[in-house]
Design a protein around this motif. Structure first.
Motif, PDB file in Angstrom:
ATOM      1  N   ILE A 160       0.886  -1.364  -0.067  1.00 13.83           N
ATOM      2  CA  ILE A 160      -0.017  -0.199   0.027  1.00 13.83           C
ATOM      3  C   ILE A 160       0.906   1.212   0.083  1.00 13.83           C
ATOM      4  O   ILE A 160       1.486   1.600   1.140  1.00 13.83           O
ATOM      5  N   PRO A 161       0.966   1.914  -1.365  1.00 10.07           N
ATOM      6  CA  PRO A 161       1.898   2.850  -1.284  1.00 10.07           C
ATOM      7  C   PRO A 161       1.331   4.211  -0.474  1.00 10.07           C
ATOM      8  O   PRO A 161       0.058   4.170  -0.180  1.00 10.07           O
ATOM      9  N   SER A 162       2.109   5.442  -0.318  1.00  9.94           N
ATOM     10  CA  SER A 162       1.587   6.551   0.092  1.00  9.94           C
ATOM     11  C   SER A 162       0.740   7.181  -1.218  1.00  9.94           C
ATOM     12  O   SER A 162       1.318   6.702  -2.053  1.00  9.94           O
ATOM     13  N   ALA A 183       0.434  10.918  -2.620  1.00  4.56           N
ATOM     14  CA  ALA A 183       0.774  12.346  -3.066  1.00  4.56           C
ATOM     15  C   ALA A 183      -0.724  13.150  -3.184  1.00  4.56           C
ATOM     16  O   ALA A 183      -1.707  12.615  -3.425  1.00  4.56           O
ATOM     17  N   PRO A 184      -0.573  14.362  -3.333  1.00  2.00           N
ATOM     18  CA  PRO A 184      -1.855  15.434  -3.514  1.00  2.00           C
ATOM     19  C   PRO A 184      -2.153  14.993  -4.926  1.00  2.00           C
ATOM     20  O   PRO A 184      -1.520  14.753  -5.943  1.00  2.00           O
ATOM     21  N   GLY A 185      -3.489  14.635  -5.069  1.00  2.00           N
ATOM     22  CA  GLY A 185      -4.177  14.324  -6.306  1.00  2.00           C
ATOM     23  C   GLY A 185      -4.347  12.776  -6.347  1.00  2.00           C
ATOM     24  O   GLY A 185      -4.454  12.033  -7.433  1.00  2.00           O
ATOM     25  N   ARG A 186      -3.864  11.974  -5.319  1.00  2.00           N
ATOM     26  CA  ARG A 186      -4.057  10.703  -5.138  1.00  2.00           C
ATOM     27  C   ARG A 186      -3.046   9.702  -5.889  1.00  2.00           C
ATOM     28  O   ARG A 186      -3.171   8.484  -5.979  1.00  2.00           O
ATOM     29  N   ALA A 187      -2.158  10.470  -6.325  1.00  2.00           N
ATOM     30  CA  ALA A 187      -0.891   9.634  -7.092  1.00  2.00           C
ATOM     31  C   ALA A 187      -0.168   8.689  -6.031  1.00  2.00           C
ATOM     32  O   ALA A 187       0.004   9.361  -5.268  1.00  2.00           O
ATOM     33  N   ARG A 188       0.013   7.616  -6.405  1.00  2.00           N
ATOM     34  CA  ARG A 188       0.869   6.625  -5.650  1.00  2.00           C
ATOM     35  C   ARG A 188       2.482   7.170  -5.502  1.00  2.00           C
ATOM     36  O   ARG A 188       2.888   7.410  -6.556  1.00  2.00           O
ATOM     37  N   ARG A 189       2.886   6.871  -4.482  1.00  2.00           N
ATOM     38  CA  ARG A 189       4.385   7.146  -4.245  1.00  2.00           C
ATOM     39  C   ARG A 189       4.847   5.873  -3.319  1.00  2.00           C
ATOM     40  O   ARG A 189       4.460   5.404  -2.284  1.00  2.00           O
ATOM     41  N   TYR A 190       5.858   5.548  -4.045  1.00  2.00           N
ATOM     42  CA  TYR A 190       6.394   4.213  -3.464  1.00  2.00           C
ATOM     43  C   TYR A 190       7.966   4.677  -2.763  1.00  2.00           C
ATOM     44  O   TYR A 190       8.388   5.336  -3.174  1.00  2.00           O
ATOM     45  N   SER A 191       8.258   3.887  -1.610  1.00  2.00           N
ATOM     46  CA  SER A 191       9.467   3.986  -1.001  1.00  2.00           C
ATOM     47  C   SER A 191      10.475   3.116  -1.547  1.00  2.00           C
ATOM     48  O   SER A 191       9.752   1.888  -1.989  1.00  2.00           O
ATOM     49  N   PRO A 192      11.610   3.090  -0.910  1.00  2.00           N
ATOM     50  CA  PRO A 192      12.441   1.973  -1.235  1.00  2.00           C
ATOM     51  C   PRO A 192      12.074   0.826  -0.533  1.00  2.00           C
ATOM     52  O   PRO A 192      12.402  -0.333  -1.353  1.00  2.00           O
ATOM     53  N   LYS A 193      11.534   0.929   0.629  1.00  2.00           N
ATOM     54  CA  LYS A 193      11.023  -0.343   1.307  1.00  2.00           C
ATOM     55  C   LYS A 193       9.816  -1.089   0.486  1.00  2.00           C
ATOM     56  O   LYS A 193       9.670  -2.265   0.458  1.00  2.00           O
ATOM     57  N   ASP A 194       8.899  -0.326  -0.256  1.00  2.00           N
ATOM     58  CA  ASP A 194       7.992  -0.710  -0.829  1.00  2.00           C
ATOM     59  C   ASP A 194       8.472  -1.674  -2.047  1.00  2.00           C
ATOM     60  O   ASP A 194       7.961  -2.563  -2.468  1.00  2.00           O
ATOM     61  N   VAL A 195       9.495  -0.857  -2.725  1.00  2.00           N
ATOM     62  CA  VAL A 195      10.302  -1.685  -3.854  1.00  2.00           C
ATOM     63  C   VAL A 195      10.741  -2.873  -3.444  1.00  2.00           C
ATOM     64  O   VAL A 195      10.398  -3.881  -4.270  1.00  2.00           O
TER      65      VAL A 195
END
Length: 146
Positions: free
Chosen positions: A34-36, A38-50
């Protein structure tokens, strides 16, 4: 750099994990990663997520079902949380042991005087009752009978 900071957009995360972006969306819907947002509901992945995506891919290639993968990830998270809690408790125990006054147990003597007892030892029984107590650190002022 903190591995939990969400920095990658979905296309970059998919490329780093060697997956299609639609696969990442599916894993998000299934709750595997489950990524974070960003504004506008865009997914943002962390290195941990990757890293988690790569682990999912590895397990999937070994024949583990998505439900099995979800359970494995859930158990790994529980283990990590428990290991963190053990470290916290170990640090607290070390702190308590380093404070000599904090490890003493007191009791009321037969004459009403205060008696210091050696840790883990109880007084010899006498003809009158003796109650030993100390504050319970898990509650707010409640007493615990030993």
């Amino acid at each position: 750099m903190d591995s939990a900071i969400p920095i990658y957009v979905i296309s970059v995360a998919a490329e780093l994990a060697d997956m299609h972006p639609q696969t990442l969306r599916q894993y998000d819907r299934l709750g595997l990663v489950i990524p974070s947002r960003a504004p506008g509901r865009a997914r943002r992945y962390s290195p941990k997520d990757v890293g988690t995506l790569r682990e999912i891919q590895r397990l999937s290639q070994e024949g583990v079902s998505l439900e099995g993968i979800r359970r494995i990830l859930e158990l790994e998270n529980q283990v990590a949380a428990l290991q963190s809690r053990v470290q916290e408790l170990g640090a607290e125990l070390a702190l308590r042991r380093s404070q000599p006054d904090a490890s003493r147990v007191f009791a009321a003597g037969l004459a009403g005087d205060v008696v210091t007892l050696a840790r883990g030892k109880r007084p010899r029984p006498r003809s009158q009752a003796l109650m030993v107590w100390r504050p319970d650190p898990q509650s707010s002022g409640d007493k615990r009978v030993l």
